[in-house]
Design an enzyme around this catalytic site. Structure first.
Site, PDB file in Angstrom:
ATOM      1  N   ASN A  88       0.812  -1.231   0.000  1.00 56.47           N
ATOM      2  CA  ASN A  88       0.000   0.000   0.000  1.00 56.47           C
ATOM      3  C   ASN A  88       0.841   1.275   0.000  1.00 56.47           C
ATOM      4  OD1 ASN A  88      -2.411   1.811   0.932  1.00 56.47           O
ATOM      5  ND2 ASN A  88      -0.872   1.990   2.550  1.00 56.47           N
ATOM      6  N   TYR A 153       3.494   9.610 -11.393  1.00 59.34           N
ATOM      7  CA  TYR A 153       2.533   8.889 -10.538  1.00 59.34           C
ATOM      8  C   TYR A 153       1.631   7.954 -11.356  1.00 59.34           C
ATOM      9  CZ  TYR A 153      -1.040   7.950  -7.023  1.00 59.34           C
ATOM     10  OH  TYR A 153      -1.930   7.316  -6.179  1.00 59.34           O
ATOM     11  N   LYS A 157       1.513   3.730 -11.442  1.00 60.04           N
ATOM     12  CA  LYS A 157       0.326   2.926 -11.137  1.00 60.04           C
ATOM     13  C   LYS A 157      -0.066   2.031 -12.329  1.00 60.04           C
ATOM     14  CE  LYS A 157      -0.208   4.339  -6.861  1.00 60.04           C
ATOM     15  NZ  LYS A 157       0.025   3.424  -5.725  1.00 60.04           N
TER      16      LYS A 157
HETATM   17  P1  NAD Z   1      -0.730   8.622   2.785  1.00 63.40           P
HETATM   18  O1  NAD Z   1       0.270   9.603   2.312  1.00 63.40           O
HETATM   19  O2  NAD Z   1      -1.698   9.013   3.850  1.00 63.40           O
HETATM   20  O3  NAD Z   1      -0.014   7.261   3.221  1.00 63.40           O
HETATM   21  C1  NAD Z   1       1.037   6.723   2.466  1.00 63.40           C
HETATM   22  C2  NAD Z   1       1.730   5.686   3.304  1.00 63.40           C
HETATM   23  O4  NAD Z   1       2.874   5.239   2.573  1.00 63.40           O
HETATM   24  C3  NAD Z   1       2.223   6.270   4.628  1.00 63.40           C
HETATM   25  O5  NAD Z   1       2.017   5.316   5.648  1.00 63.40           O
HETATM   26  C4  NAD Z   1       3.712   6.470   4.365  1.00 63.40           C
HETATM   27  O6  NAD Z   1       4.496   6.368   5.534  1.00 63.40           O
HETATM   28  C5  NAD Z   1       3.993   5.298   3.428  1.00 63.40           C
HETATM   29  N1  NAD Z   1       5.223   5.516   2.683  1.00 63.40           N
HETATM   30  C6  NAD Z   1       5.510   6.504   1.814  1.00 63.40           C
HETATM   31  N2  NAD Z   1       6.788   6.368   1.403  1.00 63.40           N
HETATM   32  C7  NAD Z   1       7.294   5.266   2.009  1.00 63.40           C
HETATM   33  C8  NAD Z   1       8.541   4.606   1.987  1.00 63.40           C
HETATM   34  N3  NAD Z   1       9.567   5.049   1.266  1.00 63.40           N
HETATM   35  N4  NAD Z   1       8.694   3.487   2.761  1.00 63.40           N
HETATM   36  C9  NAD Z   1       7.670   3.036   3.507  1.00 63.40           C
HETATM   37  N5  NAD Z   1       6.472   3.614   3.575  1.00 63.40           N
HETATM   38  C10 NAD Z   1       6.295   4.726   2.829  1.00 63.40           C
HETATM   39  O7  NAD Z   1      -1.494   8.156   1.477  1.00 63.40           O
HETATM   40  P2  NAD Z   1      -2.807   7.284   1.219  1.00 63.40           P
HETATM   41  O8  NAD Z   1      -3.747   8.202   0.543  1.00 63.40           O
HETATM   42  O9  NAD Z   1      -3.241   6.515   2.409  1.00 63.40           O
HETATM   43  O10 NAD Z   1      -2.235   6.302   0.077  1.00 63.40           O
HETATM   44  C11 NAD Z   1      -2.073   4.928   0.232  1.00 63.40           C
HETATM   45  C12 NAD Z   1      -1.980   4.318  -1.148  1.00 63.40           C
HETATM   46  O11 NAD Z   1      -3.194   4.578  -1.859  1.00 63.40           O
HETATM   47  C13 NAD Z   1      -0.853   4.879  -2.015  1.00 63.40           C
HETATM   48  O12 NAD Z   1      -0.274   3.834  -2.765  1.00 63.40           O
HETATM   49  C14 NAD Z   1      -1.576   5.857  -2.935  1.00 63.40           C
HETATM   50  O13 NAD Z   1      -0.886   6.042  -4.163  1.00 63.40           O
HETATM   51  C15 NAD Z   1      -2.896   5.140  -3.121  1.00 63.40           C
HETATM   52  N6  NAD Z   1      -4.007   6.008  -3.546  1.00 63.40           N
HETATM   53  C16 NAD Z   1      -4.496   6.986  -2.745  1.00 63.40           C
HETATM   54  C17 NAD Z   1      -5.561   7.767  -3.178  1.00 63.40           C
HETATM   55  C18 NAD Z   1      -6.148   8.876  -2.324  1.00 63.40           C
HETATM   56  O14 NAD Z   1      -6.979   9.651  -2.823  1.00 63.40           O
HETATM   57  N7  NAD Z   1      -5.796   8.984  -1.047  1.00 63.40           N
HETATM   58  C19 NAD Z   1      -6.111   7.552  -4.452  1.00 63.40           C
HETATM   59  C20 NAD Z   1      -5.580   6.533  -5.253  1.00 63.40           C
HETATM   60  C21 NAD Z   1      -4.526   5.759  -4.785  1.00 63.40           C
END
Ligand code: NAD
Length: 245
Positions: A88, A153, A157
């Protein structure tokens, strides 16, 4: 739905990852929360204190195969197996192509793609030996439509979707299912920081009329990890309220 299973969730310290951790714990799994730093992992574990004994933290560099293998071995040695890996962790950016640096592009690819490869390889080696498992990847709705800035990005994906389909076909013989979840706009810290007016405007463009909540995404992760999805592999499940941008 997951009693007796053990899951590793990368980026499990906040947002969608923390919601997946809670959902899996509520459903009886043991959970290892993987974060980038010990402090953030410990902060997340404080929020999961109710599940003490079934939750632990790890913080390997997700792009370092040795560190990841050691961390995953510590999870297996504590709980006896690794049944589910939720890849994730992710980072995004909206930088224009004209300003994009190679460093920024590489960082996105490292966290969003290379780490998925490294963690999947480490988990699959353990899962094959124990007779099976489930790997879940985090895609995004931008892997269908692209986006008009921050090209790294969506590119990352699209690559996640490619890894998902390919690993599903390669690992099926070892009883390892591989699927992805593609969230739409989801109310994590980034969305919560936006002015309400903007969130309302985004919501108006989504057929279901609202942005997603982390629990909406976690529910999809629960289904795909469970035996309810025993004949589902190689799919990217959109959880986006039918958003089209
Ligand atoms: P967020 O920024 O709240 O959380 C991201 C998580 O990834 C955090 O826990 C962070 O510590 C971890 N992370 C980042 N870089 C890291 C690294 N180098 N090593 C270990 N951990 C790392 O984001 P989120 O919105 O919860 O996103 C989670 C996933 O969902 C991501 O892959 C994101 O691309 C995807 N996503 C999110 C959305 C959205 O709208 N929030 C939409 C589509 C996809």
């Amino acid at each position: 739905m997951l009693t007796g299973k053990t899951a590793i969730i990368t980026g499990g310290t906040r947002g969608i990852g923390l919601a997946i951790a809670k959902k899996y714990l509520e459903n009886g799994a043991n959970v290892a929360v993987a974060g980038s730093r010990q402090e953030t992992v410990e902060k997340a574990l404080q929020q999961l204190q109710a599940y003490e004994g079934r939750v632990m933290g790890i913080w390997p560099d997700l792009c370092d195969p040795g560190e990841v293998a050691d961390a995953f071995a510590s999870v297996k040695s504590k709980y006896g197996s690794i049944d589910i890996l939720a890849n994730n962790a992710g980072v995004s950016s909206r930088t224009s192509l004209y300003d994009y640096t190679l460093e920024e592009f590489s960082k996105i690819m490292d966290v969003n793609v290379k780490a998925v490869f490294v963690c999947s390889q480490a988990a699959a080696r353990i899962m094959k030996e124990q007779g099976g498992g489930v790997i879940l990847n985090t895609s995004s709705m931008v892997a269908e439509y692209g986006q008009p800035s921050g090209c790294g990005y969506p590119a990352s994906k699209f690559a996640v979707n490619g890894l998902t389909r390919s690993l599903a076909r390669e690992l099926a013989k070892d009883h390892i299912r591989v699927n992805a979840v593609a969230p739409g706009v989801t109310r994590t810290d980034m969305v919560a920081a936006l002015p309400q007016e903007l969130v309302d405007r985004i919501s108006a463009g989504i057929p279901l009329g609202r942005v997603g909540e982390p629990v909406d995404i976690a529910n999809a992760y629960l289904y795909l990890a469970s035996d309810m999805a025993s004949y589902v592999t190689g799919v990217t499940l959109r959880v986006d309220g039918a958003a089209m941008t």
